[in-house]
Write a protein that holds these residues in place. Structure first.
Motif, PDB file in Angstrom:
ATOM      1  N   LEU A 199      -4.242   0.696  -2.945  1.00  0.00           N
ATOM      2  CA  LEU A 199      -3.730   1.175  -4.221  1.00  0.00           C
ATOM      3  C   LEU A 199      -3.319   2.622  -4.067  1.00  0.00           C
ATOM      4  CD1 LEU A 199      -3.376   0.722  -7.285  1.00  0.00           C
ATOM      5  CD2 LEU A 199      -5.729   1.471  -7.557  1.00  0.00           C
ATOM      6  N   HIS A 200      -2.094   2.918  -4.427  1.00  0.00           N
ATOM      7  CA  HIS A 200      -1.582   4.290  -4.363  1.00  0.00           C
ATOM      8  C   HIS A 200      -1.153   4.657  -5.779  1.00  0.00           C
ATOM      9  CE1 HIS A 200       0.144   7.850  -2.577  1.00  0.00           C
ATOM     10  NE2 HIS A 200       1.285   7.592  -3.189  1.00  0.00           N
ATOM     11  N   VAL A 201      -1.902   5.517  -6.432  1.00  0.00           N
ATOM     12  CA  VAL A 201      -1.662   5.853  -7.832  1.00  0.00           C
ATOM     13  C   VAL A 201      -0.877   7.159  -7.935  1.00  0.00           C
ATOM     14  CG1 VAL A 201      -2.760   6.350 -10.046  1.00  0.00           C
ATOM     15  CG2 VAL A 201      -3.801   4.712  -8.476  1.00  0.00           C
TER      16      VAL A 201
END
Length: 160
Positions: free
Chosen positions: A2-4
């Motif tokens: 996950l890359h927010v």
């Protein structure tokens, strides 16, 4: 993984001006970084409508193109350098490894190093933690770092 990314939007000063596109970003040509309506206006970075990630790496590459473009225009010459959309996102995958994702406007890899950068590497962690801060503070902000383009050509023997 996950890359927010936090939500981003156009700067209110630009958004409320005639320089903005229909969404509120500075309306520039994606190749030359020159405004599409006002030829004496140029833009780089977070305020522009460039279809690429808004990162310091992108700004570095844009600054090299902008420097060359403005120099040519001041001499009444046609700009001859184009911004290819280069950006870089160092993705931290552990306490000591990083995947250094570099890509162009089309989302195609535009890797600087002649190794598989899609693999987690300690070397790339040191690039992010130790080298990139110096490039930013002592290179980019002083106008001395225009991105890794020239190094990419050397590392890939001029083939990329």
């Amino acid at each position: 993984m996950l890359h927010v990314t936090p939500p981003m939007g156009p700067n209110l000063v630009v958004k409320a001006s005639p320089l903005a596109d229909e969404v509120g970003w500075l309306d520039v040509n994606k190749d030359t970084l020159q405004h599409n309506k006002y030829p004496n206006v140029f833009g780089i970075g977070d305020c522009t409508n460039l279809p690429t990630a808004k990162t310091a790496a992108a700004v570095a590459a844009q600054s090299a193109v902008l420097n060359r473009t403005i120099s040519k225009i001041l001499k009444n010459e046609k700009p001859d350098k184009k911004y290819d959309g280069y950006t870089s996102c160092p993705l931290v995958t552990s306490y000591n490894t990083v995947i250094l994702a570099e890509f162009d406007y089309n989302g195609q890899p535009l890797e600087t190093f002649p190794i598989n950068q899609a693999k987690e590497r300690r070397l790339m962690y040191h690039m992010k933690a130790d080298v990139m801060p110096h490039l930013y503070w002592h290179g980019l902000l002083r106008g001395l770092w225009g991105g890794p383009g020239p190094y990419r050509k050397i590392f890939h023997l001029g083939m990329k």
